[in-house]
Design a protein around this motif. Sequence first.
Motif, PDB file in Angstrom:
ATOM      1  N   SER A   1       0.834  -1.209   0.000  1.00  0.00           N
ATOM      2  CA  SER A   1       0.000   0.000   0.000  1.00  0.00           C
ATOM      3  C   SER A   1       0.863   1.251   0.000  1.00  0.00           C
ATOM      4  CB  SER A   1      -0.920  -0.010   1.220  1.00  0.00           C
ATOM      5  OG  SER A   1      -1.821  -1.095   1.178  1.00  0.00           O
ATOM      6  N   VAL A   2       1.968   1.225   0.772  1.00  0.00           N
ATOM      7  CA  VAL A   2       2.880   2.372   0.778  1.00  0.00           C
ATOM      8  C   VAL A   2       3.558   2.510  -0.581  1.00  0.00           C
ATOM      9  CG1 VAL A   2       4.926   3.374   1.860  1.00  0.00           C
ATOM     10  CG2 VAL A   2       3.247   2.180   3.268  1.00  0.00           C
ATOM     11  N   LEU A   3       3.914   1.388  -1.198  1.00  0.00           N
ATOM     12  CA  LEU A   3       4.510   1.433  -2.534  1.00  0.00           C
ATOM     13  C   LEU A   3       3.526   2.019  -3.543  1.00  0.00           C
ATOM     14  CD1 LEU A   3       6.376  -2.011  -2.699  1.00  0.00           C
ATOM     15  CD2 LEU A   3       7.338   0.231  -2.183  1.00  0.00           C
ATOM     16  N   GLU A   4       2.234   1.681  -3.399  1.00  0.00           N
ATOM     17  CA  GLU A   4       1.233   2.244  -4.293  1.00  0.00           C
ATOM     18  C   GLU A   4       1.097   3.749  -4.086  1.00  0.00           C
ATOM     19  OE1 GLU A   4      -2.300   0.068  -3.581  1.00  0.00           O
ATOM     20  OE2 GLU A   4      -1.553  -1.782  -4.500  1.00  0.00           O
ATOM     21  N   ILE A   5       1.260   4.206  -2.847  1.00  0.00           N
ATOM     22  CA  ILE A   5       1.213   5.651  -2.584  1.00  0.00           C
ATOM     23  C   ILE A   5       2.373   6.342  -3.295  1.00  0.00           C
ATOM     24  CG2 ILE A   5       1.513   7.384  -0.776  1.00  0.00           C
ATOM     25  CD1 ILE A   5      -0.015   5.530   1.101  1.00  0.00           C
ATOM     26  N   ILE A   6       3.563   5.758  -3.218  1.00  0.00           N
ATOM     27  CA  ILE A   6       4.723   6.333  -3.914  1.00  0.00           C
ATOM     28  C   ILE A   6       4.474   6.349  -5.421  1.00  0.00           C
ATOM     29  CG2 ILE A   6       7.174   6.010  -4.419  1.00  0.00           C
ATOM     30  CD1 ILE A   6       7.479   4.806  -1.636  1.00  0.00           C
ATOM     31  N   GLY A   7       3.925   5.251  -5.944  1.00  0.00           N
ATOM     32  CA  GLY A   7       3.603   5.214  -7.370  1.00  0.00           C
ATOM     33  C   GLY A   7       2.575   6.254  -7.754  1.00  0.00           C
ATOM     34  N   GLY A   8       1.571   6.472  -6.885  1.00  0.00           N
ATOM     35  CA  GLY A   8       0.578   7.499  -7.160  1.00  0.00           C
ATOM     36  C   GLY A   8       1.177   8.886  -7.192  1.00  0.00           C
ATOM     37  N   LEU A   9       2.145   9.142  -6.302  1.00  0.00           N
ATOM     38  CA  LEU A   9       2.847  10.431  -6.324  1.00  0.00           C
ATOM     39  C   LEU A   9       3.583  10.629  -7.638  1.00  0.00           C
ATOM     40  CD1 LEU A   9       4.381  10.752  -2.735  1.00  0.00           C
ATOM     41  CD2 LEU A   9       2.667  12.236  -3.777  1.00  0.00           C
ATOM     42  N   LEU A  10       4.254   9.580  -8.096  1.00  0.00           N
ATOM     43  CA  LEU A  10       4.992   9.690  -9.361  1.00  0.00           C
ATOM     44  C   LEU A  10       4.040   9.892 -10.528  1.00  0.00           C
ATOM     45  CD1 LEU A  10       7.612   9.614 -10.920  1.00  0.00           C
ATOM     46  CD2 LEU A  10       7.463   7.128 -10.974  1.00  0.00           C
ATOM     47  N   VAL A  11       2.892   9.206 -10.510  1.00  0.00           N
ATOM     48  CA  VAL A  11       1.904   9.396 -11.572  1.00  0.00           C
ATOM     49  C   VAL A  11       1.461  10.852 -11.626  1.00  0.00           C
ATOM     50  CG1 VAL A  11      -0.456   8.869 -12.262  1.00  0.00           C
ATOM     51  CG2 VAL A  11       1.084   7.024 -11.613  1.00  0.00           C
ATOM     52  N   SER A  12       1.159  11.431 -10.455  1.00  0.00           N
ATOM     53  CA  SER A  12       0.742  12.834 -10.414  1.00  0.00           C
ATOM     54  C   SER A  12       1.873  13.760 -10.848  1.00  0.00           C
ATOM     55  CB  SER A  12       0.289  13.185  -8.995  1.00  0.00           C
ATOM     56  OG  SER A  12      -0.076  14.543  -8.895  1.00  0.00           O
ATOM     57  N   PHE A  13       3.087  13.475 -10.403  1.00  0.00           N
ATOM     58  CA  PHE A  13       4.251  14.284 -10.750  1.00  0.00           C
ATOM     59  C   PHE A  13       4.505  14.256 -12.254  1.00  0.00           C
ATOM     60  CE2 PHE A  13       8.728  15.308 -11.147  1.00  0.00           C
ATOM     61  CZ  PHE A  13       8.941  16.259 -10.178  1.00  0.00           C
ATOM     62  N   GLU A  14       4.455  13.069 -12.843  1.00  0.00           N
ATOM     63  CA  GLU A  14       4.710  12.926 -14.279  1.00  0.00           C
ATOM     64  C   GLU A  14       3.565  13.498 -15.111  1.00  0.00           C
ATOM     65  OE1 GLU A  14       7.547  10.333 -16.014  1.00  0.00           O
ATOM     66  OE2 GLU A  14       7.997  12.183 -14.925  1.00  0.00           O
ATOM     67  N   HIS A  15       2.344  13.386 -14.612  1.00  0.00           N
ATOM     68  CA  HIS A  15       1.199  13.891 -15.371  1.00  0.00           C
ATOM     69  C   HIS A  15       1.295  15.399 -15.568  1.00  0.00           C
ATOM     70  CE1 HIS A  15      -2.804  14.344 -16.954  1.00  0.00           C
ATOM     71  NE2 HIS A  15      -3.150  15.151 -15.962  1.00  0.00           N
ATOM     72  N   LYS A  16       1.835  16.109 -14.589  1.00  0.00           N
ATOM     73  CA  LYS A  16       1.998  17.558 -14.718  1.00  0.00           C
ATOM     74  C   LYS A  16       3.051  17.898 -15.765  1.00  0.00           C
ATOM     75  CE  LYS A  16      -0.974  18.409 -11.496  1.00  0.00           C
ATOM     76  NZ  LYS A  16      -2.283  18.998 -11.828  1.00  0.00           N
ATOM     77  N   ARG A  17       3.938  16.944 -16.064  1.00  0.00           N
ATOM     78  CA  ARG A  17       4.999  17.200 -17.046  1.00  0.00           C
ATOM     79  C   ARG A  17       4.582  16.783 -18.457  1.00  0.00           C
ATOM     80  NH1 ARG A  17       6.296  19.483 -12.998  1.00  0.00           N
ATOM     81  NH2 ARG A  17       8.365  19.512 -12.074  1.00  0.00           N
ATOM     82  N   HIS A  18       3.893  15.644 -18.557  1.00  0.00           N
ATOM     83  CA  HIS A  18       3.608  15.076 -19.872  1.00  0.00           C
ATOM     84  C   HIS A  18       2.147  15.229 -20.271  1.00  0.00           C
ATOM     85  CE1 HIS A  18       7.543  13.090 -20.241  1.00  0.00           C
ATOM     86  NE2 HIS A  18       7.447  12.897 -18.943  1.00  0.00           N
ATOM     87  N   GLY A  19       1.238  15.243 -19.280  1.00  0.00           N
ATOM     88  CA  GLY A  19      -0.173  15.275 -19.599  1.00  0.00           C
ATOM     89  C   GLY A  19      -0.608  13.964 -20.235  1.00  0.00           C
ATOM     90  N   GLY A  20      -1.885  13.764 -20.397  1.00  0.00           N
ATOM     91  CA  GLY A  20      -2.382  12.585 -21.098  1.00  0.00           C
ATOM     92  C   GLY A  20      -1.966  11.293 -20.426  1.00  0.00           C
TER      93      GLY A  20
END
Length: 442
Positions: A195-214
Amino acid sequence: MSLTKRYFYELVELCKNKGREIKRQYDFMSRKDVFSFPFRVVFQFWVSFCMTNVFPGVIVVVGTVVGILGSIHYKELSTQIAPLCVNQPDIEICYAFNLLFSEALPEIKWSIWCLVILAAAIGTRTYYKSLNFNDAVQELKNSFASMPPKEFIQKHSQSYDLAVTILRSVLDMGLTDEEKEEEQYKERVLESIRSVLEIIGGLLVSFEHKRHGGGIGDYSVNLMLFRRIEDLGPNTTKETIQAEYPMALFFDSSGVEDLKGVLVLFKALATRVNKLRSRAGESYGMDDKIPCGLCLPVHKDHEDDYGSLNSLPGAPTAFNSPGNFSSHLISDTRSERIWEDWFVYTNYKTETRQELLHYFFEDYGKSIGSLLSCRLQGLDNGERDGIGVLNIHSERPGMLSAHDLDIQLFVPMIKPYHSIIARLLAEISVDDVSRISNKNTE
């Protein structure tokens, strides 16, 4: 101060420190190499001399001294020049001509030359100072441009609170040592780690989405745990390691004498996330796309006596690199140029190089396009207390590469989660992780 503001101020201070560290070497000829030798050398010397505070100061002092001597000498020379200009219609012009173009007052000539040289020095100095200033301002602008938006900082604060809640839900169960040995508790601990690993992955998804979009594809977040050679049993050899871990890779023919341990990837400590499921709060569970059971060697010496790397790229390099929170990013695992540049600084045998290229280009090229590995410390942060590596795989190349500072911003952000994972891992042994992983694989 709230957690959101504290992390925001930490990010601002990080960018400010980056700006303060901007220093320029005055390698001016790299900007405009328009002169040939020896004029290039003379010009470089002139520019370097102008950039110091000594040269303009010397010119000012010399000019002042010359002016004082000229004023002292002027009265004597005036009496000599006066008879020559008495019958001239323009006495002032006659005086100026004789002072400047005769041998009457050489101090004036030297003063003019001093002013010309000083003006050239100041002009050169101002020009190259402006170039350095513009570069520094541009780099500082890029630093602030790479900062994540306020919404992401808020998400980071909420995610950390959630991770702490997960940790407390395990530690506050109040179980006895006997109850903690039950299989149900151990599975609960592993589920909490995922669950903690999924939280870290969710942070990266949000971080990358602001850079790449879509859409930005799937991410795998997993842990590799470190096992020392002596913990694998007496008379450990390459064959015994491969017997216990069939996916033991990159063990060259030199044996295990130069190894201090291995890093093992267990299925129970791996999960996948993507943008859609992260937003919906859904969980993937265990990851079945990555090479679970992978076992990588960790060398005793990160570098040899000549500075060439012994450690493999990715997790072994992050684990062996100096620093409690060292990391290693491979932005494109399928780039031949990146691997050619990497092999220049390594001490790998030919068989290891070929195995590495085959692994990334053929075996897992589709599921691992880029890779980030972060060293995971134990609770006391001792040098010998490294307990493993946190890996994040992306299916596409270019993860955390949209801005130059992406990696420098994201890695410190997930540092607090390292301690949470380390505390949860303290509740379970590597043998338990291995047994539960094998059970789930079956």
